[in-house]
Design an enzyme around this catalytic site. Sequence first.
Site, short mmCIF file in Angstrom:
data_model
loop_
_atom_site.label_atom_id
_atom_site.label_comp_id
_atom_site.label_asym_id
_atom_site.label_seq_id
_atom_site.Cartn_x
_atom_site.Cartn_y
_atom_site.Cartn_z
N SER A 117 13.63 6.13 72.29
CA SER A 117 13.30 6.93 73.64
C SER A 117 11.84 6.27 74.26
O SER A 117 11.10 6.47 73.45
CB SER A 117 13.14 8.27 73.29
OG SER A 117 14.17 9.15 72.89
N HIS B 282 17.58 5.51 77.76
CA HIS B 282 18.37 4.71 76.93
C HIS B 282 19.30 4.02 77.87
O HIS B 282 20.38 4.41 78.46
CB HIS B 282 19.23 5.45 75.87
CG HIS B 282 18.22 6.09 75.11
ND1 HIS B 282 18.39 5.78 73.59
CD2 HIS B 282 17.47 7.08 75.07
CE1 HIS B 282 17.32 6.18 72.98
NE2 HIS B 282 16.90 7.13 73.77
N HIS C 239 23.26 9.01 69.39
CA HIS C 239 22.83 10.31 68.84
C HIS C 239 23.85 10.98 68.25
O HIS C 239 24.79 11.35 69.05
CB HIS C 239 21.61 10.97 69.29
CG HIS C 239 20.48 10.28 69.92
ND1 HIS C 239 20.53 9.49 71.02
CD2 HIS C 239 19.17 9.87 69.36
CE1 HIS C 239 19.28 8.93 71.22
NE2 HIS C 239 18.56 9.25 70.39
N TYR D 96 23.61 14.22 68.06
CA TYR D 96 23.72 15.41 69.00
C TYR D 96 24.27 15.12 70.24
O TYR D 96 24.78 16.05 70.96
CB TYR D 96 22.18 15.79 69.22
CG TYR D 96 21.33 15.06 70.09
CD1 TYR D 96 21.64 14.78 71.54
CD2 TYR D 96 20.46 14.43 69.62
CE1 TYR D 96 20.83 14.10 72.17
CE2 TYR D 96 19.57 13.60 70.14
CZ TYR D 96 19.59 13.25 71.50
OH TYR D 96 18.92 12.30 72.48
N GLU D 97 24.78 13.92 70.62
CA GLU D 97 25.45 13.85 71.76
C GLU D 97 27.02 14.11 71.64
O GLU D 97 27.75 13.92 72.68
CB GLU D 97 25.30 12.36 72.19
CG GLU D 97 23.96 11.93 72.73
CD GLU D 97 23.84 10.49 73.01
OE1 GLU D 97 24.39 9.94 74.07
OE2 GLU D 97 23.37 9.64 72.09
N ALA E 87 10.99 7.48 68.69
CA ALA E 87 9.96 8.51 69.23
C ALA E 87 10.02 9.85 68.16
O ALA E 87 10.99 10.19 68.11
CB ALA E 87 10.02 9.07 70.55
N MET F 227 15.28 12.82 65.61
CA MET F 227 16.85 13.16 65.68
C MET F 227 17.74 11.66 65.45
O MET F 227 19.00 11.82 66.08
CB MET F 227 17.20 13.68 67.19
CG MET F 227 16.20 14.89 67.30
SD MET F 227 16.55 15.51 69.00
CE MET F 227 15.16 16.69 69.14
N SER F 228 17.08 10.71 65.21
CA SER F 228 17.64 9.34 64.67
C SER F 228 17.25 8.81 63.40
O SER F 228 16.64 9.43 62.79
CB SER F 228 17.60 8.57 66.23
OG SER F 228 16.38 8.32 66.02
N ASN G 288 4.45 13.31 70.11
CA ASN G 288 3.73 14.45 70.35
C ASN G 288 3.58 15.18 68.97
O ASN G 288 4.22 14.90 67.85
CB ASN G 288 4.74 15.62 71.22
CG ASN G 288 6.14 15.46 70.56
OD1 ASN G 288 6.81 14.67 71.03
ND2 ASN G 288 6.27 16.15 69.56
N HIS H 8 11.10 16.26 76.66
CA HIS H 8 11.61 14.75 76.52
C HIS H 8 10.66 14.13 77.51
O HIS H 8 10.43 12.92 77.28
CB HIS H 8 13.07 14.60 76.88
CG HIS H 8 13.64 13.25 76.84
ND1 HIS H 8 13.51 12.79 75.70
CD2 HIS H 8 14.08 12.34 77.63
CE1 HIS H 8 13.94 11.49 75.74
NE2 HIS H 8 14.54 11.25 76.86
#
Length: 276
Positions: A31, A62, A84, A86-87, A114, A212-213, A236, A248
């Site tokens: 990201s 992306h 991902h 979550y998609e 990220a 998340m990846s 962060n 995001h």
Amino acid sequence: MSEVAQTLNACLASVRGKTDFHPEIALILGSGLGNYAQTVRVECEIDYHDIEGFPVSTVVGHKGKFLFGFVEEVPVVIMQGRVHYYEGYSMTDVVLPTRLMGMLGARILFLTNAAGGIQDGMQGGDLMLITDQISSFVPSPLIGPNVDELGTRFPDMSHIYDEELQNAVRQAARSLSIDLKEGVYAQFAGPNYESPAEVRMAKMLGADAVGMSTACEAIAAVHMGMRVCGISCISNLAAGLSKHTLSHREVQETADRVAEMFQQLVTESIRRMKTE
């Protein structure tokens, strides 16, 4: 032949119908890091939509393209945007691009992402070399019938992140005077950010950053005999470690702020990597 192998072969044929480029290194841009592609001498560009049976990223930032070209004189394939879990994709689809890049000839998988920082002393904008990972919070990409064409049923994961490649990144960071953090990356399912309690749990388990990846892609790559390295951009501090709401937008803004340093580190690392 398994259904997964059939899908991969269809994707491979689709790509080979557009280019005969043979990469040595596969690079996945996380990201906010997609602009690294501007530093690459691109020979061919393929939109994910133009590959038969290929999953397409829906995340802002992306771009959804394969780029084939050269970093310095090293032939690379670059994922300008990943998909991902979550998609809504199955984990098999999530790691399909990784497997495809291996089938295209890449022997090294260079992962970037990220991530939220957990390690004491971390701050937004740090870069962290991934030395190990925790993937227990998402399904393994190897669940289901083994794809014998790719690897063994029970692959060893003692050394997911190749030690020689780690040293290449460390040497690159030193040569560029970059203060490179090191640590363990934990993958959560997303798309919600972790709760403060989950972050405390992750820290107790030994995680230094969360995202998340990445971890699932690393497992798929090791399964098929690829060597793996990874860098997290700490966009962060994770939930409960900072006073403001996570977003995001912050991820993208931090990645933009450190883009030049990140680009230099990736390029110098690739230059130092031995693909044999």
